[in-house]
Motif scaffolding. Structure first.
Motif, PDB file in Angstrom:
ATOM      1  N   GLY A  52       0.789  -1.222   0.000  1.00  0.00           N
ATOM      2  CA  GLY A  52       0.000   0.000   0.000  1.00  0.00           C
ATOM      3  C   GLY A  52       0.819   1.269   0.000  1.00  0.00           C
ATOM      4  N   ALA A  53       1.891   1.294   0.784  1.00  0.00           N
ATOM      5  CA  ALA A  53       2.708   2.510   0.850  1.00  0.00           C
ATOM      6  C   ALA A  53       3.323   2.821  -0.506  1.00  0.00           C
ATOM      7  N   ASP A  54       3.863   1.800  -1.180  1.00  0.00           N
ATOM      8  CA  ASP A  54       4.463   2.012  -2.499  1.00  0.00           C
ATOM      9  C   ASP A  54       3.417   2.308  -3.558  1.00  0.00           C
ATOM     10  N   SER A  55       2.184   1.869  -3.321  1.00  0.00           N
ATOM     11  CA  SER A  55       1.119   2.080  -4.305  1.00  0.00           C
ATOM     12  C   SER A  55       0.361   3.382  -4.092  1.00  0.00           C
ATOM     13  N   GLY A  56       0.788   4.184  -3.148  1.00  0.00           N
ATOM     14  CA  GLY A  56       0.199   5.505  -2.962  1.00  0.00           C
ATOM     15  C   GLY A  56      -1.086   5.543  -2.176  1.00  0.00           C
ATOM     16  N   THR A  59      -2.744   8.604  -0.170  1.00  0.00           N
ATOM     17  CA  THR A  59      -3.602   9.631  -0.760  1.00  0.00           C
ATOM     18  C   THR A  59      -5.012   9.127  -1.033  1.00  0.00           C
ATOM     19  N   GLY A  60      -5.296   7.887  -0.660  1.00  0.00           N
ATOM     20  CA  GLY A  60      -6.632   7.335  -0.850  1.00  0.00           C
ATOM     21  C   GLY A  60      -6.592   5.835  -1.013  1.00  0.00           C
ATOM     22  N   LEU A  61      -7.581   5.139  -0.469  1.00  0.00           N
ATOM     23  CA  LEU A  61      -7.601   3.686  -0.499  1.00  0.00           C
ATOM     24  C   LEU A  61      -8.386   3.187  -1.707  1.00  0.00           C
ATOM     25  N   PRO A  62      -7.805   2.283  -2.497  1.00  0.00           N
ATOM     26  CA  PRO A  62      -8.549   1.727  -3.627  1.00  0.00           C
ATOM     27  C   PRO A  62      -9.550   0.674  -3.168  1.00  0.00           C
ATOM     28  N   ALA A  63     -10.748   0.721  -3.714  1.00  0.00           N
ATOM     29  CA  ALA A  63     -11.793  -0.263  -3.436  1.00  0.00           C
ATOM     30  C   ALA A  63     -11.915  -0.593  -1.955  1.00  0.00           C
ATOM     31  N   PRO A  64     -12.141   0.412  -1.104  1.00  0.00           N
ATOM     32  CA  PRO A  64     -12.169   0.148   0.340  1.00  0.00           C
ATOM     33  C   PRO A  64     -13.473  -0.488   0.782  1.00  0.00           C
ATOM     34  N   ARG A  65     -13.426  -1.083   1.964  1.00  0.00           N
ATOM     35  CA  ARG A  65     -14.619  -1.539   2.670  1.00  0.00           C
ATOM     36  C   ARG A  65     -14.926  -0.513   3.758  1.00  0.00           C
ATOM     37  N   ALA A  66     -16.098  -0.615   4.348  1.00  0.00           N
ATOM     38  CA  ALA A  66     -16.447   0.248   5.482  1.00  0.00           C
ATOM     39  C   ALA A  66     -16.130  -0.471   6.782  1.00  0.00           C
ATOM     40  N   ILE A  67     -15.620   0.278   7.739  1.00  0.00           N
ATOM     41  CA  ILE A  67     -15.348  -0.259   9.068  1.00  0.00           C
ATOM     42  C   ILE A  67     -15.840   0.742  10.097  1.00  0.00           C
ATOM     43  N   THR A  68     -16.301   0.247  11.223  1.00  0.00           N
ATOM     44  CA  THR A  68     -16.719   1.121  12.318  1.00  0.00           C
ATOM     45  C   THR A  68     -15.581   1.237  13.311  1.00  0.00           C
ATOM     46  N   VAL A  69     -15.023   2.421  13.417  1.00  0.00           N
ATOM     47  CA  VAL A  69     -13.946   2.737  14.357  1.00  0.00           C
ATOM     48  C   VAL A  69     -14.580   3.146  15.679  1.00  0.00           C
ATOM     49  N   TRP A 126      -1.160  10.122   7.782  1.00  0.00           N
ATOM     50  CA  TRP A 126      -1.036  11.135   6.735  1.00  0.00           C
ATOM     51  C   TRP A 126      -2.302  11.991   6.708  1.00  0.00           C
ATOM     52  N   ILE A 127      -2.156  13.240   6.302  1.00  0.00           N
ATOM     53  CA  ILE A 127      -3.299  14.105   5.987  1.00  0.00           C
ATOM     54  C   ILE A 127      -3.066  14.677   4.598  1.00  0.00           C
ATOM     55  N   ASP A 128      -4.010  14.436   3.711  1.00  0.00           N
ATOM     56  CA  ASP A 128      -3.912  14.876   2.313  1.00  0.00           C
ATOM     57  C   ASP A 128      -2.599  14.440   1.682  1.00  0.00           C
ATOM     58  N   GLY A 129      -2.176  13.235   2.017  1.00  0.00           N
ATOM     59  CA  GLY A 129      -0.955  12.680   1.435  1.00  0.00           C
ATOM     60  C   GLY A 129       0.330  13.151   2.067  1.00  0.00           C
ATOM     61  N   ARG A 130       0.252  14.060   3.029  1.00  0.00           N
ATOM     62  CA  ARG A 130       1.458  14.559   3.708  1.00  0.00           C
ATOM     63  C   ARG A 130       1.643  13.794   5.010  1.00  0.00           C
ATOM     64  N   PHE A 131       2.848  13.303   5.203  1.00  0.00           N
ATOM     65  CA  PHE A 131       3.127  12.472   6.377  1.00  0.00           C
ATOM     66  C   PHE A 131       3.081  13.310   7.641  1.00  0.00           C
ATOM     67  N   VAL A 132       2.307  12.831   8.615  1.00  0.00           N
ATOM     68  CA  VAL A 132       2.146  13.551   9.875  1.00  0.00           C
ATOM     69  C   VAL A 132       3.097  13.031  10.938  1.00  0.00           C
ATOM     70  N   GLY A 133       3.191  11.706  11.073  1.00  0.00           N
ATOM     71  CA  GLY A 133       4.062  11.122  12.086  1.00  0.00           C
ATOM     72  C   GLY A 133       3.722   9.662  12.302  1.00  0.00           C
ATOM     73  N   GLU A 134       4.433   9.043  13.244  1.00  0.00           N
ATOM     74  CA  GLU A 134       4.207   7.629  13.540  1.00  0.00           C
ATOM     75  C   GLU A 134       4.363   7.379  15.028  1.00  0.00           C
TER      76      GLU A 134
END
Length: 621
Positions: A52-56, A59-69, A126-134
């Motif tokens: 996923g990290a190398d695939s970008g 900036t957005g998840l391809p074909a995501p599912r819904a999850i309740t956080v 990340w926020i809007d593709g910009r790395f925030v932290g870990e």
């Protein structure tokens, strides 16, 4: 540092009363009025090949599912319910103007802080593709100042994409995992895993100069110690004002303030309690399970002209814990500990509570069953549970989730996470002891390995250095070195036998010599009995399935029916009560948990027999 009178009155009447909050706020001892919970429906995606990290995907998840956080994807409550091995998962959701406004964002509070209660085990944001932290550590909170990333840009964008990647290798036994199984199917005494976000995610607006954390510590009957950390530069002449109030009696306990300019960025002060000047009224303010009195506090940071820079609401409990004369001491008096082992695992949501009110209900159930304490087993519990323990009067044993390998990586990980947990929870009066190790999990060769012995001693001493106000148990159950309480695990099912084993001082000597009931040495590394209190910190474990159910499951012993089960519980507790030297006990366990069917309650928290019967067995009354 001397105190001075408040120069200008400060209006903080809009702050909530911390001791009377509704239990939803994720950080219950440092409240602000405005915040927004980002829990709910998120986008979700497994990343089993870690591409996923190398695939970008940031900036957005391809074909995501819904999850309740914040429910883990292994749990039914998440909407996913897949207990298989998925070491990397991704989450995404939009943060819009409505969330910023609900968080209190505005000119008076221009900073935006993004909080995570817990993400198991390693998180990247990340926020809007910009790395925030870990952050690494699956049981402890973390936060980021995201002001620059969530403010409107020149193009007028008002919606921002928050993305979280969580990594939790199910086969990595160097992770502090507690009861989370490293097998795909739950086995023995281990349960389904909890991966990714499992405590609230929330957004809060704060002033440019803000109170970022606080910690209360006992300082005798006439005062309390306070450590405050600040975010941003504290201007010259700024002062921190602390007002204490005992709401139960509608009583002002005094206001003092200190020069905060030299904090850089931490301020340590001793806060006097006015009515306790000579300690005459100590018993009217102290916290105990019978009288869980809480003192409210408002902390206000003001500039040299008396203008409010920041204000938060908090609470504390004035109480002391310790050991002496072979007994556990609460407020300097012997106090018998009557505890229950709580796995804090729910069938529908696993380590995450199914709803905020569940924390209160858990505390109420434990007390209704006749216990005055709970040992949170192999889990650093949600602070909202600790709030209800503070408020309703339940002592708590804070315990580290174990790793299952001894290696430099495991040592580093557990030490870091345990340090963060002690720092997070040290202000809660309900926590009365710390347990960094249990049954030599992660130090399996502590009997003979000097390195593991050194690690065990070091983590105990580190815990004392972080918090000298509470007893520390070196290795709960067996193979103990440096410990303030000697603890024994004994699953003898016959009450008469248990009574003889722990009858008197002669029995105490026999119990502490040689091997523990488990077959492991009671002491290692040259340690010997030094007259510490002795507690039976795991016993019982009697299996019974109510309602005629005969599902697969196990316990240490098995009752034939409900009446036999109650008789066994009563006999075993009678044996503990009859002992002349046991300072406390911990019954295994509160609820059935997956394959373990030795709880006092079913997994859904319904009692197996009427609560009154269990209470009589536990208390003898």
């Amino acid at each position: 540092m001397s105190t001075v009178a408040s120069p200008v009155p400060v209006d903080v009447t809009d702050l909530p009363l911390a001791s009377r909050q509704d239990g939803r706020y994720p950080r219950p001892q440092m409240l602000r009025r405005d915040w927004t919970d980002l829990s709910g429906t998120w986008s979700f995606r497994y990343d089993d090949d870690d591409s996923g990290a190398d695939s970008g995907w940031a900036t957005g998840l391809p074909a995501p599912r819904a999850i309740t956080v914040p429910f883990p994807p292994e749990s039914p409550a998440s909407g996913i319910g897949d207990p298989g091995f998925h070491p990397v998962v991704w989450y995404a959701r939009t943060i819009g103007r409505a969330e910023l406004e609900a968080a209190g964002h505005g000119t008076a509070r221009p900073r935006l802080v993004l909080h995570f209660g817990a993400v198991d085990h390693r998180a990247q944001v990340w926020i809007d593709g910009r790395f925030v932290g870990e952050h690494e550590g699956g049981h402890t909170p973390f936060s980021f100042d995201v002001t620059a990333l969530l403010t409107d840009g020149a193009d007028g964008v008002t919606d921002h994409l928050l993305v979280v990647r969580a990594e939790d290798d199910p086969a990595d036994v160097t992770l502090p995992r507690g009861k989370q199984d490293w097998h795909e199917d739950a086995h023995a005494i281990w349960y389904r895993r909890t991966t990714g976000i499992w405590q609230p995610v929330w957004l809060e607006a704060v002033p440019r100069t803000a109170i970022s954390s606080l910690r209360w510590s006992p300082a005798g009957p006439t005062a309390t110690a306070l450590t405050v950390r600040f975010l941003g530069r504290v201007p010259a002449g700024a002062r921190l004002r602390v007002a204490l109030r005992f709401d139960e009696r509608d009583e002002d306990l005094g206001t003092t303030d200190w020069d905060a300019t030299a904090s850089r960025p931490t301020l340590d002060v001793r806060v006097p309690v006015a009515r306790q000047r000579n300690g005459q009224a100590e018993d009217e303010l102290t916290w105990s399970p019978e009288h869980p009195r809480l003192v409210d506090a408002v902390l206000t940071l003001v500039d040299q002209d008396g203008h409010v820079l920041d204000a938060v609401s908090s609470y504390l409990g004035m109480r002391s814990v310790g050991v002496g004369g072979g007994r556990f001491l609460l407020n300097r008096a012997p106090y018998p500990v009557r505890s229950v082992l709580d796995q804090a695992f729910w069938p529908e949501s696993h380590l995450a509570a199914p709803h905020p009110l569940a924390h209160r209900q858990e505390v109420e159930l434990i007390k209704a069953l006749g216990f005055n304490a709970a040992r949170m087993h192999q889990k650093i519990e949600d602070p909202r549970f600790l709030h209800w323990a503070d408020r309703l009067g339940l002592m708590v044993w804070g315990e580290a989730p174990a790793a299952y390998e001894f290696s430099p990586t495991a040592v580093r990980r557990l030490t870091a996470e345990w340090t963060a947990a002690v720092e997070r929870d040290a202000s809660h009066p309900s926590i009365v002891t710390w347990v960094p190790f249990n049954e030599s999990w992660g130090i399996q060769h502590v009997v003979s390995d000097p390195a593991q012995q050194a690690y065990s001693r070091a983590l105990v001493d580190l815990t004392r250095a972080l918090d000298p106000s509470r007893p520390v148990i070196g290795n709960d159950g067996w193979e103990q070195q440096d410990t303030d309480i000697v603890t024994i695990h004994d699953y003898e099912g016959d009450g008469a036998v248990l009574a003889r084993t722990y009858a008197d001082d002669a029995a105490r000597t026999r119990a502490l010599e040689g091997l523990a009931p488990s077959g492991h040495p009671q002491f290692v590394g040259g340690a010997v009995d030094q007259g510490q209190p002795v507690m039976l910190t795991e016993f019982g474990g009697v299996r019974h399935q109510s309602g005629g159910r005969r599902e697969e499951g196990w316990g240490y012993t098995t009752a034939t029916d409900g009446d036999d089960w109650v008789e066994r519980i009563t006999a075993l507790h009678d044996a503990v009560r009859a002992s002349t030297f046991l300072a406390g006990s911990c019954w295994t366990q509160l609820t059935d948990t997956m394959q373990e069917t030795n709880g006092l309650l079913n997994a859904d928290r319904s009692p197996k027999v009427p609560v009154e019967q269990i209470r009589r067995a536990v208390t003898g009354q």
